[in-house]
Design a protein around this motif. Structure first.
Motif, short mmCIF file in Angstrom:
data_model
loop_
_atom_site.label_atom_id
_atom_site.label_comp_id
_atom_site.label_asym_id
_atom_site.label_seq_id
_atom_site.Cartn_x
_atom_site.Cartn_y
_atom_site.Cartn_z
N LEU A 1 -14.50 -30.66 -25.72
CA LEU A 1 -15.11 -31.83 -26.35
C LEU A 1 -16.42 -32.11 -25.63
CD1 LEU A 1 -15.67 -35.12 -25.91
CD2 LEU A 1 -15.22 -34.29 -28.21
N ARG A 2 -17.53 -32.04 -26.36
CA ARG A 2 -18.78 -32.56 -25.79
C ARG A 2 -19.32 -33.60 -26.74
NH1 ARG A 2 -24.49 -31.83 -25.02
NH2 ARG A 2 -24.70 -29.84 -26.12
N ALA A 3 -19.64 -34.74 -26.18
CA ALA A 3 -20.20 -35.84 -26.96
C ALA A 3 -21.37 -36.43 -26.19
CB ALA A 3 -19.14 -36.90 -27.23
N ALA B 1 -16.21 -30.16 -30.79
CA ALA B 1 -14.80 -30.63 -30.72
C ALA B 1 -13.96 -29.49 -31.27
CB ALA B 1 -14.61 -31.91 -31.52
N GLU B 2 -13.46 -28.66 -30.41
CA GLU B 2 -12.82 -27.43 -30.91
C GLU B 2 -11.80 -26.85 -29.93
OE1 GLU B 2 -15.97 -24.01 -30.38
OE2 GLU B 2 -17.00 -25.89 -30.79
N THR C 1 -9.49 -26.44 -25.05
CA THR C 1 -9.95 -27.64 -25.73
C THR C 1 -11.33 -27.96 -25.19
OG1 THR C 1 -7.75 -28.57 -26.08
CG2 THR C 1 -9.56 -30.15 -25.82
N THR D 1 -5.79 -32.04 -27.34
CA THR D 1 -6.79 -31.45 -28.23
C THR D 1 -8.11 -32.22 -28.09
OG1 THR D 1 -6.25 -32.92 -30.05
CG2 THR D 1 -4.97 -30.86 -29.90
N ALA D 2 -9.16 -31.64 -28.66
CA ALA D 2 -10.45 -32.34 -28.67
C ALA D 2 -10.33 -33.64 -29.45
CB ALA D 2 -11.52 -31.43 -29.28
N GLU D 3 -9.49 -33.63 -30.50
CA GLU D 3 -9.31 -34.85 -31.30
C GLU D 3 -8.66 -35.96 -30.46
OE1 GLU D 3 -8.54 -31.70 -32.32
OE2 GLU D 3 -10.34 -31.61 -33.56
N VAL E 1 -11.59 -37.41 -28.66
CA VAL E 1 -12.44 -38.17 -29.59
C VAL E 1 -11.81 -39.53 -29.89
CG1 VAL E 1 -13.37 -38.24 -31.95
CG2 VAL E 1 -13.51 -36.12 -30.61
N VAL F 1 -20.62 -36.56 -31.57
CA VAL F 1 -19.78 -35.44 -31.12
C VAL F 1 -20.52 -34.13 -31.42
CG1 VAL F 1 -17.59 -34.24 -31.44
CG2 VAL F 1 -17.65 -36.76 -31.38
#
Ligand SMILES: C[S@@+](CC[C@H](N)C(=O)[O-])C[C@H]1O[C@@H](n2cnc3c(N)ncnc32)[C@H](O)[C@@H]1O
Length: 209
Positions: free
Chosen positions: A203-205, A181-182, A201, A163-165, A168, A178
């Motif tokens: 994730l962009r940070a 995150a989805e 999934t 997952t994105a989590e 993270v 972040v």
């Protein structure tokens, strides 16, 4: 890494006469990087090169990495056929992402799509994050674990999916903003030809300056 999805698996996957992937850039890359100012980019697990070529055709200077020699050969050919100027802005590199460490804080964008390294995953995410320059973006896209509940035909190995989590959790929260995150829905076709909704999934940070 799950040995099942090591270099031999991928070389065999690319061994046929036809391309494995569509040749189009991944939709989450287009969505997340379309408005970024071109700079230096790393595409980790570039496959047949569609994302690297898309980035380079928009002015990015790209380092594209994969361990599958056949994929890299096809990627280079695709780039040269599609846009010779863009091809000149891509360096293709054969390396194993479970071990290869990119230069630290070098890239304005580090993008990796659908590289599922199971037990090696957290260390991989940390190395990719370390390669992002101040003000640059980390973009990690993968198949979401919920896809296992669909008929799309993912390998039945929950440890492969994240997952994105999960991503993270690999970042130092004091150094990153972040942006996304989805689990992002996307239409797909299952092996029987049925239309299904899968989730990416995403994730962009952004690394703080
Ligand atoms: C599902 S494909 C995705 C390709 C491309 N990112 C795309 O979205 O079209 C995964 C790619 O990661 C590469 N890969 C998987 N494990 C790798 C590793 N340990 N080192 C380098 N490349 C790897 C495979 O060879 C394959 O090209």
């Amino acid at each position: 890494m799950s040995e099942q999805f090591g270099q031999d698996f991928w070389e065999e996957r690319y061994a046929g006469d036809t391309h494995v992937w569509s040749g189009r850039p991944n939709p989450q890359l287009v969505a997340e990087a379309g408005d970024l100012t071109p700079g230096t980019a790393l595409d980790a697990g570039c496959g047949e090169g569609a994302d690297a070529v898309w980035l380079a055709s928009r002015g990015w200077r790209v380092t594209a990495v994969d361990f599958a020699a056949t994929a890299l050969r096809r990627a280079r050919e695709h780039a040269e056929t599609f846009d010779a100027d863009a091809a000149g802005r891509i360096d293709w590199l054969q390396a194993d992402l479970t071990a290869w460490a990119p230069p630290e804080q070098r890239f304005d964008l580090v993008s990796t799509h659908y590289v599922h390294l199971a037990g090696e995953r957290a260390a991989f995410f940390r190395r990719m994050a370390a390669a992002v320059a101040p003000g640059g973006s980390l973009l990690v896209v993968g198949h979401h674990p919920s896809d296992l509940e669909t008929t799309v035909g993912r390998p039945p190995l929950p440890e492969l999916f994240f997952t994105a989590e999960d991503v993270v959790a690999c970042l130092d929260s004091g150094r990153w903003d972040v942006v996304a995150a989805e689990a992002r829905p996307r239409p797909a076709t299952d092996p029987d030809g049925n239309e299904v909704t899968v989730h990416d999934t995403v994730l962009r940070a952004v690394r703080r300056r």
